[in-house]
Write a protein that holds these residues in place. Sequence first.
Motif, mmCIF file in Angstrom:
data_model
loop_
_atom_site.group_PDB
_atom_site.id
_atom_site.type_symbol
_atom_site.label_atom_id
_atom_site.label_comp_id
_atom_site.label_asym_id
_atom_site.label_seq_id
_atom_site.Cartn_x
_atom_site.Cartn_y
_atom_site.Cartn_z
ATOM 1 N N TYR A 261 82.769 73.120 59.929
ATOM 2 C CA TYR A 261 82.803 73.960 61.294
ATOM 3 C C TYR A 261 84.319 74.033 62.061
ATOM 4 O O TYR A 261 85.047 73.054 61.665
ATOM 5 N N GLY A 262 84.467 74.889 62.799
ATOM 6 C CA GLY A 262 85.664 75.101 63.612
ATOM 7 C C GLY A 262 86.110 74.389 64.877
ATOM 8 O O GLY A 262 85.099 73.595 65.158
ATOM 9 N N THR A 263 87.004 74.645 65.365
ATOM 10 C CA THR A 263 87.343 73.980 66.482
ATOM 11 C C THR A 263 87.360 74.723 67.740
ATOM 12 O O THR A 263 87.474 74.393 68.832
ATOM 13 N N GLU A 264 87.176 76.345 67.761
ATOM 14 C CA GLU A 264 87.124 77.147 68.850
ATOM 15 C C GLU A 264 85.618 77.308 69.079
ATOM 16 O O GLU A 264 84.815 77.397 68.388
ATOM 17 N N ARG A 265 85.552 77.094 70.446
ATOM 18 C CA ARG A 265 83.994 77.343 71.082
ATOM 19 C C ARG A 265 83.823 78.780 71.501
ATOM 20 O O ARG A 265 84.848 79.322 72.067
ATOM 21 N N MET A 266 82.972 79.624 70.887
ATOM 22 C CA MET A 266 82.532 80.868 71.107
ATOM 23 C C MET A 266 81.150 80.820 71.918
ATOM 24 O O MET A 266 80.346 80.109 71.987
ATOM 25 N N ASP A 267 81.106 82.113 72.290
ATOM 26 C CA ASP A 267 79.742 82.476 73.216
ATOM 27 C C ASP A 267 79.064 83.158 72.183
ATOM 28 O O ASP A 267 78.916 84.387 72.074
ATOM 29 N N LEU A 268 78.353 82.329 71.441
ATOM 30 C CA LEU A 268 77.548 82.955 70.132
ATOM 31 C C LEU A 268 76.107 83.539 70.867
ATOM 32 O O LEU A 268 75.531 82.699 71.782
ATOM 33 N N LEU A 269 75.546 84.458 70.407
ATOM 34 C CA LEU A 269 74.383 84.847 70.540
ATOM 35 C C LEU A 269 73.488 84.007 69.949
ATOM 36 O O LEU A 269 73.398 83.358 68.897
ATOM 37 N N THR A 282 67.201 76.049 52.348
ATOM 38 C CA THR A 282 66.126 76.779 53.178
ATOM 39 C C THR A 282 66.033 76.547 54.728
ATOM 40 O O THR A 282 65.704 77.210 55.533
ATOM 41 N N THR A 283 66.607 75.627 54.921
ATOM 42 C CA THR A 283 67.067 75.010 56.429
ATOM 43 C C THR A 283 67.891 76.051 57.218
ATOM 44 O O THR A 283 69.038 76.266 56.644
ATOM 45 N N ARG A 284 67.289 76.590 58.218
ATOM 46 C CA ARG A 284 68.359 77.557 58.998
ATOM 47 C C ARG A 284 68.568 76.813 60.249
ATOM 48 O O ARG A 284 67.885 76.153 61.106
ATOM 49 N N VAL A 285 69.956 76.648 60.579
ATOM 50 C CA VAL A 285 70.624 75.767 61.702
ATOM 51 C C VAL A 285 71.279 76.929 62.625
ATOM 52 O O VAL A 285 71.811 77.755 62.248
ATOM 53 N N ASP A 286 70.836 76.833 63.897
ATOM 54 C CA ASP A 286 71.320 77.701 65.129
ATOM 55 C C ASP A 286 72.643 77.087 65.538
ATOM 56 O O ASP A 286 72.653 76.055 66.146
ATOM 57 N N MET A 287 73.623 77.778 65.443
ATOM 58 C CA MET A 287 75.008 77.265 66.000
ATOM 59 C C MET A 287 75.202 77.299 67.220
ATOM 60 O O MET A 287 75.845 76.612 67.851
ATOM 61 N N ASN A 296 68.704 67.552 57.341
ATOM 62 C CA ASN A 296 68.395 65.960 57.537
ATOM 63 C C ASN A 296 67.459 65.494 58.904
ATOM 64 O O ASN A 296 67.222 64.580 59.002
ATOM 65 N N GLY A 297 67.269 66.648 59.624
ATOM 66 C CA GLY A 297 66.408 66.558 60.721
ATOM 67 C C GLY A 297 67.311 65.977 61.913
ATOM 68 O O GLY A 297 66.870 65.638 62.872
ATOM 69 N N VAL A 298 68.719 66.095 62.020
ATOM 70 C CA VAL A 298 69.599 65.561 62.946
ATOM 71 C C VAL A 298 70.001 66.729 63.668
ATOM 72 O O VAL A 298 70.464 67.932 63.203
ATOM 73 N N ALA A 299 69.897 66.574 65.171
ATOM 74 C CA ALA A 299 70.555 67.732 65.961
ATOM 75 C C ALA A 299 72.029 67.951 65.879
ATOM 76 O O ALA A 299 72.867 66.846 65.822
ATOM 77 N N ILE A 300 72.459 69.087 65.897
ATOM 78 C CA ILE A 300 73.987 69.271 65.896
ATOM 79 C C ILE A 300 74.821 68.931 66.861
ATOM 80 O O ILE A 300 76.057 68.469 66.774
ATOM 81 N N GLY A 301 73.926 68.651 68.050
ATOM 82 C CA GLY A 301 74.648 68.168 69.358
ATOM 83 C C GLY A 301 75.838 69.226 69.932
ATOM 84 O O GLY A 301 76.134 70.142 69.300
#
Length: 328
Positions: A261-269, A282-287, A296-301
Motif C-alpha cells: 500500500y502507498g503513502t498518499e491518502r486519497m479521497d477514494l470512492l 476471493t476476499t474483496r477489501v475496500d480501501m 485473515n478477517g483483520v480490519a485494515i484500520g
Amino acid sequence: MPKKIVTGSRQMCVEDRRYSKKGYQRGVSLVELMVGIAIGLMVVAVAGGVLMVSRGLTGTVSDVSQIQQQAAYALRAIGQQVRQSGSLYLDLNPENETNTDIDRYAIPVAFETRAGTGNFGFDPKTDSIRGTATTLNVGYSRYAETLFFKENASDPDAQSQSRDCLGGPSDAAANSIYRRLQSNFSFSAIGGSNDLVCTGTTIPAQTQPIVTNVANFQIRYLLQGKSGSDAGSTTIRYANTGDSGFSWAKVTGVEVCLVLYGTERMDLLTGDISSYTDCDGTTRVDMSSAASTDMNGVAIGTSRAGRLHMVFRNTYQLRSQGLIGSVL
C-alpha cells in the motif's frame, strides 16, 4: 483694442474641459474596485483548484511508481533465492586427479548432494525449502571456486559467488563454516511498521527489512503429483502446508503473493471501484473503509484506509523439480 478679462471660475471650467478631452484619469470608483477584486479572487480559486488536482494526480502517480518499484525489488530478491533452492555442486574432479598428462575432458564429474556436516552443512532433503503459508525459508549449498582474477591481492584464491538475501556471508576465513546459504522471508508488523523482512545465514542471525508498507504476504506451494501418488508424477497442483498429502519432497515451485500500500491518502470512492482482491483470490477489501477486513478477517484500520493498495504475484520453479527426498 480692449482687453478681455476672464474670471477664475471660467478659466477652471475651460481647463477641466481641456484635460477631459485629453483623457485625464481621475481613478476608479468603489464599484469598479470591487469588480476587479471579485475577478481576481475567481482567478485565484480556479488556479488553486487546478493546483490541487495536479497535486493529487502527481501524488497518485508517484505512489504507483513507488509501489511497483518496491514490488519488483522484493520479488526479484525472493526469486533469486528460490530459484537457487536445492541446487547442487558440480565437482569437476571428484577423484582429485592431479596427473597433468591425462585428458582433462576425460575426468569424470559428479553432483555432490551434501556439503559439510553439523549445523552449517547442507542436505537437500531437509535444507532446500521449508515454510508456512506466511513464511518461506530456502537454502542451497555454498561452494568456493578458484578465481582467475581477484579484486585485492589479500583476497582468498577460492571464493563463493553466491550470497543470501542480505548479501552475505563474506569470504572471510571465519565464514568457512557456512556450507549452506539460507534466506528466511517473513512478514513483520512490529511497531506498526508492516515490513517484509529477511533473515540471512550468519549466526547471530541478522534480520532487516526488504520493503515497507506491506499489507499481506502469502505463500502457496506447487506439488508434483496428486495426493497419495509418487513424486515422479507430471501432475502439478497448488497446496498449502496443512493440506492432506503435502510433502516437501514433492514441492516443485513456489507462488508468492504480495500486497503493498502507498503513502498518499486519497479521497477514494466507496464501493467496489475502490476495492481489491486479496491473495486468496476471493476476499474483496475496500480501501476506502477502515472497517473493511482482509482475507485473515483483520480490519485494515485507519493507517491503511484511503491509501492505494496493489497486489503482486509470481511463481518460481525450484531447481530440484520436486525430486528432493525421492531421488537425491
